[in-house]
Design an enzyme around this catalytic site. Structure first.
Site, mmCIF file in Angstrom:
data_model
loop_
_atom_site.group_PDB
_atom_site.id
_atom_site.type_symbol
_atom_site.label_atom_id
_atom_site.label_comp_id
_atom_site.label_asym_id
_atom_site.label_seq_id
_atom_site.Cartn_x
_atom_site.Cartn_y
_atom_site.Cartn_z
ATOM 1 C CB CYS A 43 -0.930 -0.011 1.214
ATOM 2 S SG CYS A 43 -1.858 1.506 1.390
ATOM 3 C CB CYS A 48 -3.151 2.503 -1.733
ATOM 4 S SG CYS A 48 -3.458 0.792 -1.333
ATOM 5 C CE LYS A 51 -4.623 4.218 -6.343
ATOM 6 N NZ LYS A 51 -5.156 2.896 -6.179
ATOM 7 N N GLY A 178 -8.494 -5.950 -16.709
ATOM 8 C CA GLY A 178 -9.699 -5.117 -16.651
ATOM 9 C C GLY A 178 -10.121 -4.831 -15.226
ATOM 10 C CE1 TYR A 180 -10.874 -1.522 -6.230
ATOM 11 C CE2 TYR A 180 -11.151 -3.799 -6.878
ATOM 12 C CZ TYR A 180 -11.519 -2.733 -6.082
ATOM 13 O OH TYR A 180 -12.505 -2.864 -5.160
ATOM 14 C CD GLU A 184 -6.921 2.284 -8.914
ATOM 15 O OE1 GLU A 184 -7.809 2.507 -8.089
ATOM 16 O OE2 GLU A 184 -5.807 1.807 -8.585
ATOM 17 C CG HIS A 439 -28.040 23.834 -3.270
ATOM 18 N ND1 HIS A 439 -28.232 23.022 -4.357
ATOM 19 C CD2 HIS A 439 -28.150 25.110 -3.720
ATOM 20 C CE1 HIS A 439 -28.476 23.768 -5.422
ATOM 21 N NE2 HIS A 439 -28.423 25.037 -5.060
ATOM 22 C CD GLU A 444 -27.786 19.815 -4.324
ATOM 23 O OE1 GLU A 444 -28.827 20.228 -3.793
ATOM 24 O OE2 GLU A 444 -26.954 20.573 -4.847
HETATM 25 P P1 NDP Z 1 -8.178 -7.707 -10.272
HETATM 26 O O1 NDP Z 1 -8.510 -9.004 -9.714
HETATM 27 O O2 NDP Z 1 -8.960 -6.498 -9.899
HETATM 28 O O3 NDP Z 1 -8.216 -7.785 -11.862
HETATM 29 C C1 NDP Z 1 -7.458 -8.718 -12.576
HETATM 30 C C2 NDP Z 1 -7.799 -8.585 -14.030
HETATM 31 O O4 NDP Z 1 -6.942 -9.396 -14.805
HETATM 32 C C3 NDP Z 1 -9.224 -9.026 -14.328
HETATM 33 O O5 NDP Z 1 -9.769 -8.117 -15.256
HETATM 34 C C4 NDP Z 1 -9.029 -10.410 -14.945
HETATM 35 O O6 NDP Z 1 -10.001 -10.732 -15.870
HETATM 36 C C5 NDP Z 1 -7.704 -10.232 -15.658
HETATM 37 N N1 NDP Z 1 -6.959 -11.468 -15.814
HETATM 38 C C6 NDP Z 1 -6.579 -12.331 -14.865
HETATM 39 N N2 NDP Z 1 -5.857 -13.335 -15.399
HETATM 40 C C7 NDP Z 1 -5.777 -13.093 -16.724
HETATM 41 C C8 NDP Z 1 -5.157 -13.769 -17.816
HETATM 42 N N3 NDP Z 1 -4.464 -14.879 -17.649
HETATM 43 N N4 NDP Z 1 -5.273 -13.217 -19.047
HETATM 44 C C9 NDP Z 1 -5.970 -12.081 -19.227
HETATM 45 N N5 NDP Z 1 -6.572 -11.412 -18.243
HETATM 46 C C10 NDP Z 1 -6.490 -11.909 -16.995
HETATM 47 O O7 NDP Z 1 -6.634 -7.522 -9.984
HETATM 48 P P2 NDP Z 1 -5.659 -6.268 -10.052
HETATM 49 O O8 NDP Z 1 -4.350 -6.832 -10.426
HETATM 50 O O9 NDP Z 1 -6.229 -5.175 -10.876
HETATM 51 O O10 NDP Z 1 -5.647 -5.786 -8.539
HETATM 52 C C11 NDP Z 1 -5.370 -6.701 -7.488
HETATM 53 C C12 NDP Z 1 -6.154 -6.349 -6.263
HETATM 54 O O11 NDP Z 1 -5.619 -5.205 -5.660
HETATM 55 C C13 NDP Z 1 -7.607 -6.022 -6.519
HETATM 56 O O12 NDP Z 1 -8.410 -7.168 -6.446
HETATM 57 C C14 NDP Z 1 -7.955 -5.047 -5.471
HETATM 58 O O13 NDP Z 1 -8.577 -5.715 -4.409
HETATM 59 C C15 NDP Z 1 -6.632 -4.464 -5.039
HETATM 60 N N6 NDP Z 1 -6.557 -3.063 -5.458
HETATM 61 C C16 NDP Z 1 -7.421 -2.156 -4.926
HETATM 62 C C17 NDP Z 1 -7.378 -0.838 -5.319
HETATM 63 C C18 NDP Z 1 -8.333 0.134 -4.746
HETATM 64 O O14 NDP Z 1 -8.942 -0.138 -3.727
HETATM 65 N N7 NDP Z 1 -8.540 1.284 -5.384
HETATM 66 C C19 NDP Z 1 -6.421 -0.365 -6.305
HETATM 67 C C20 NDP Z 1 -5.575 -1.405 -6.813
HETATM 68 C C21 NDP Z 1 -5.662 -2.687 -6.406
HETATM 69 P P3 NDP Z 1 -11.473 -11.258 -15.453
HETATM 70 O O15 NDP Z 1 -12.222 -10.042 -15.027
HETATM 71 O O16 NDP Z 1 -11.994 -11.848 -16.711
HETATM 72 O O17 NDP Z 1 -11.257 -12.269 -14.380
#
Ligand code: NDP
Length: 463
Positions: A43, A48, A51, A178, A180, A184, A439, A444
């Protein structure tokens, strides 16, 4: 004299580990903590916090675009990546110092080393070869980015870790994922001026979020100029002779990029921890399996945070650490509460969300009222920015309880924090209606949507 060197030994100096160690120290326990890298964990050091600083930096391009609408003439602007990195590094070093000080002030002995379990009560400190003993052990070593080893050429790609230390700012970036992090960083790179493409295997970014938020964000990102390619993956990454990269997509297209960021989820950091020597079991993904109180299969060894792969969020790791202290040291067994956790995605526009999505709520309740407002936030009017904000409340029609709140637009993360209190307290729509508006604000709208936009009955929308 007790037979152990420490009452508690914590492995990992991230959000969960530091909180547990600091508070156990404050309770008068003899606490040791081992951290192999920098204090603060994902973090603070490479997640976090840096970022969010990058997000702020990347928003300036739009602030400059909007300024003339308010009468400002902005001269030529330029972005200097090394200046941002330098400033970010200084702030991270300051925060790291605060984490360290918090431990020291509470009498925690810090070991700057990788540590591994030798038995249920023995920990080897690799830097010195010393073995220390502890009555209770907490594993809070977090996770790391999935490197996608099966992708040919993955070694040419970076993960979020590398994104914080790039020597040069890339002109063209491909981001795969796709979730977080992908979303971001795609917005960060775009805002800072990179030609950005996001490649996602699914139909729409941010799986698991409310459909309206997913649609709204994806459409807005595309409108801003980010290329979003869905239903595809990277098949191969090649390094060109000029040092650049080619990302070959499953659809046949090849994208030229200076950097390719893989944001494909995170994996628990359990390798080489000696878990088998201590009887600590892991699941098929390598995460430490724990009971409802964060206790592992070895009774005196506990685990909190991302290494348990429950919910990968900093506040959750901290909450789990506090519950662990209640259970292990205060004779007050306390299960972490995962119900109604508010969260934000620092995309642009930002997302703030708490409670059930419409789809989840429709599955759970016989009838819903959905209140939905889409409008241009006041700030966007004078600059002529077309971007809209969307707010949505999901109400169980029978009890009138607001079971989901979803916002996309400026300040959504801050709003989600406060909505989190209302939803946690199980406030009804009537409580929202009885609340006076502030307001003029965007928020709101949350207390002035008097009539449902539509209803959902037995899973089907009725207008
Ligand atoms: P996420 O689990 O959010 O997303 C992983 C993404 O990678 C998904 O879109 C998934 O697709 C895709 N994916 C996984 N494996 C493959 C593959 N082999 N080929 C292609 N695509 C793939 O993970 P992140 O890495 O983005 O973040 C990790 C964690 O960190 C998050 O779960 C979150 O909890 C935490 N985080 C929180 C933040 C916040 O609170 N603002 C900011 C950053 C991170 P599919 O959807 O199809 O499974």
């Amino acid at each position: 004299m007790t037979q152990f060197d420490y009452d508690l030994f914590v492995i990992g100096g991230g959000s969960g580990g530091v909180r547990a160690a600091r508070l156990a120290g404050a309770m008068g326990k003899r606490v040791g903590l081992a951290e192999e890298y920098r204090m603060g964990g994902t973090c603070v050091i490479r997640g976090c916090v840096p970022k969010k600083l990058f997000v702020y930096a990347s928003q300036y391009s739009e602030h400059f675009e909007d300024a003339p609408g308010y009468g400002w003439t902005v001269g030529e602007t330029a972005f200097d990546w090394p200046t941002l990195i330098d400033a970010k590094d200084k702030e991270i070093a300051r925060l790291e110092g605060l984490y360290r000080k918090g431990l020291e002030n509470n009498g925690v002995t810090i070991h700057e080393t990788r540590a591994r379990l030798v038995s249920r009560h023995e920990i080897l400190l690799e830097a010195t070869g010393e073995t220390v003993t502890a009555d209770q052990i907490l594993i809070a070593v977090g996770g790391r980015p999935n490197l996608h080893a099966s992708l040919p050429g993955h070694e040419h790609c970076i993960t979020s870790n590398g994104a914080f230390h790039l020597k040069e700012f890339p002109k063209a970036v491909v981001v795969e994922g796709g979730g977080y992090i992908a979303v971001e960083f795609a917005n960060i790179f775009h805002g800072l001026g990179a030609d950005t493409t996001l490649v996602y295997r699914g139909q729409k970014i941010l799986g698991g979020f409310d459909e309206d938020l997913r649609d709204h964000l994806q459409e807005t990102m595309i409108a801003k100029g980010i290329k979003v390619i869905c239903h595809q993956v990277l098949d191969k990454v090649e390094k060109r002779p000029d040092g650049g990269l080619n990302a070959h997509l499953s659809g046949g297209e090849a994208l030229a990029a200076d950097q390719i960021l893989l944001a494909l989820g995170r994996v628990p950091n359990t390798e080489g921890l000696g878990l088998d020597h201590a009887g600590v079991e892991t699941d098929s993904r390598g995460a430490i399996t724990v009971d409802a109180w964060s206790r592992s299969s070895a009774g005196n060894i506990w685990a909190v945070g991302d290494v348990t792969n429950r919910m990968q969020l900093t506040p959750v790791a901290i909450h789990e650490a506090m519950c662990f202290l209640e259970t292990a040291f205060k004779d007050n067994p306390t299960e972490p509460d995962y119900d109604t956790i508010a969260t934000a995605v620092f995309s642009q526009p930002e997302i703030g969300t708490v409670g059930l999505t419409e789809a989840q709520a429709a599955h759970k309740y016989a009838e819903l009222e959905v209140y939905r407002a889409s409008f241009r936030p006041m700030h966007n009017i004078l600059p002529g920015r077309d971007e809209k904000m969307l707010m949505k409340l999901i109400v169980d029609a029978e009890s009138r309880v607001v079971v989901g709140a979803h916002i996309i637009g400026p300040g959504a993360g801050e709003m989600a924090q406060l909505l989190g209190i209302s939803l946690k307290a199980r406030c009804t729509k009537d409580d929202f209606d009885a609340t006076m508006a502030v307001h003029p604000t965007a928020a709101e709208e949350l207390v002035t949507m008097y009539a449902p936009t539509y209803r959902v009955k037995d899973g089907a929308r009725i207008d």
